[in-house]
Design a protein around this motif. Structure first.
Motif, PDB file in Angstrom:
ATOM      1  N   CYS A 107       0.746  -1.264  -0.001  1.00  0.00           N
ATOM      2  CA  CYS A 107      -0.042   0.120  -0.093  1.00  0.00           C
ATOM      3  C   CYS A 107       1.019   1.152   0.142  1.00  0.00           C
ATOM      4  CB  CYS A 107      -0.991  -0.108   1.337  1.00  0.00           C
ATOM      5  SG  CYS A 107      -1.891   1.781   1.467  1.00  0.00           S
ATOM      6  N   ALA A 109       0.301   4.138   1.017  1.00  0.00           N
ATOM      7  CA  ALA A 109      -0.104   5.099   2.121  1.00  0.00           C
ATOM      8  C   ALA A 109       0.513   4.305   3.395  1.00  0.00           C
ATOM      9  CB  ALA A 109      -1.785   5.354   2.123  1.00  0.00           C
ATOM     10  N   CYS A 110       0.214   3.189   3.594  1.00  0.00           N
ATOM     11  CA  CYS A 110       0.640   2.197   4.791  1.00  0.00           C
ATOM     12  C   CYS A 110       1.949   1.542   4.669  1.00  0.00           C
ATOM     13  CB  CYS A 110      -0.492   1.417   5.245  1.00  0.00           C
ATOM     14  SG  CYS A 110      -2.040   2.134   5.126  1.00  0.00           S
ATOM     15  N   CYS A 124      -5.556  -2.937   0.526  1.00  0.00           N
ATOM     16  CA  CYS A 124      -4.886  -2.605   1.828  1.00  0.00           C
ATOM     17  C   CYS A 124      -5.749  -3.146   3.060  1.00  0.00           C
ATOM     18  CB  CYS A 124      -4.494  -1.097   2.124  1.00  0.00           C
ATOM     19  SG  CYS A 124      -3.576  -0.991   3.518  1.00  0.00           S
ATOM     20  N   CYS A 127      -5.639   0.337   5.575  1.00  0.00           N
ATOM     21  CA  CYS A 127      -6.528   1.423   5.512  1.00  0.00           C
ATOM     22  C   CYS A 127      -7.824   1.319   4.551  1.00  0.00           C
ATOM     23  CB  CYS A 127      -5.714   2.610   4.951  1.00  0.00           C
ATOM     24  SG  CYS A 127      -5.373   2.295   3.166  1.00  0.00           S
TER      25      CYS A 127
HETATM   26 ZN   LIG Z   1      -3.050   1.146   3.248  1.00  0.00          ZN
END
Ligand SMILES: [Zn+2]
Length: 266
Positions: A107, A109-110, A124, A127
């Motif tokens: 992911c 973002a994470c 993901c 999130c």
């Molecule tokens: Zn994520």
């Protein structure tokens, strides 16, 4: 239960495994993977062809001894000249899925590993964001002026041929606005009578080309030097080298020439 045959799209980088058979060139069609599936490589089911499933996976190393004419690895672009169109097109889809799989393992973002939840979706677990294969749209346009069309040579063309004005869609733009902008930026010309022509997946690595035709309206050719190094209007009897049959550019040019391109885009 008897195991079903599958069409196998086996890639090493951009090279696809093809077999020479009594009935021409084909991708392998058999029950088991035609080459051992490396550890860490996922088999993706990507669709159906002639009533049989199509599967794809990638290799980490070239196949030893694959240089015989009967069994060879070939660049996906080059395979267009050998494989039946349907197999070439499915090969393009396979290549895009493998590319997406490789580039969406975490992911953004994470940073945690994503899970595949459908043939064309990952999620993901943290999130809950979902990720799909990214497809980048680009326009291409044939501009006609009287009995001639505009052909250009872009600096990024792989070869000496002349093609058509093309460019990527930007955020917030309609396809039509994109055509007008690209033509104005790259050539300084203004066009009219913009019409949709057709589209073509362009899996190098994740594009789709959307083709248009238009008529010259006004302006003098003033090339954008960073993008183009040649551009002029050509009549049918003084055409320079033009793109190969593989491309939508060629189909647009053949349409103007009154010739039928072999590639049926549906
Ligand atoms: Zn994520």
């Amino acid at each position: 239960m008897e195991q079903e045959n599958c069409n196998w799209f086996v890639f090493y980088k951009d090279q696809i495994l093809i077999l020479q058979t009594e009935n021409g060139y084909h991708v392998p069609c058999c029950t088991e993977p035609p080459v051992a599936v490396p550890i860490g490589s996922t088999i993706h089911t990507i669709g159906e062809m002639n009533g049989l499933p199509c599967k794809t996976y990638s290799l980490h190393t070239p196949i030893p001894g694959s240089e015989s004419p009967a069994r060879q690895m070939m660049g996906l672009r080059a395979s267009f000249d050998f494989l039946p169109l349907q197999e070439y097109q499915m090969g393009g889809k396979a290549f895009q899925i493998l590319n997406w799989d490789q580039n969406s393992r975490y992911c953004p973002a994470c940073g945690v590993p994503t899970h595949q939840i459908s043939p064309i979706a990952k999620k993901c677990p943290q999130c809950r964001q979902e990720f799909y294969p990214r497809i980048s749209p680009a326009i291409i346009v044939r501009i006609q002026k009287g009995d001639s069309i505009l052909l250009v040579h872009a600096r990024n063309f792989r070869g000496t041929f002349n093609g058509l004005v093309a460019g990527f869609l930007e955020p917030g733009e309609t396809l039509e606005e994109c055509v007008h902008r690209e033509v104005a930026e790259e050539t300084g010309l203004h066009i009219k009578n913009l019409k949709y022509f057709g589209s073509q997946p362009w899996p190098y690595p994740s594009g789709i080309m959307i083709g248009f035709t238009a008529d010259y309206e006004s302006g003098e050719i003033k090339l954008q030097a960073e993008e183009l190094n040649a551009g002029a209007f050509y009549t049918k009897d003084n055409l320079p080298e033009i793109p190969g049959k593989l491309s939508l550019a060629r189909k647009l040019i053949d349409d103007w020439l009154g010739e039928n391109s072999q590639t049926d885009l549906g």
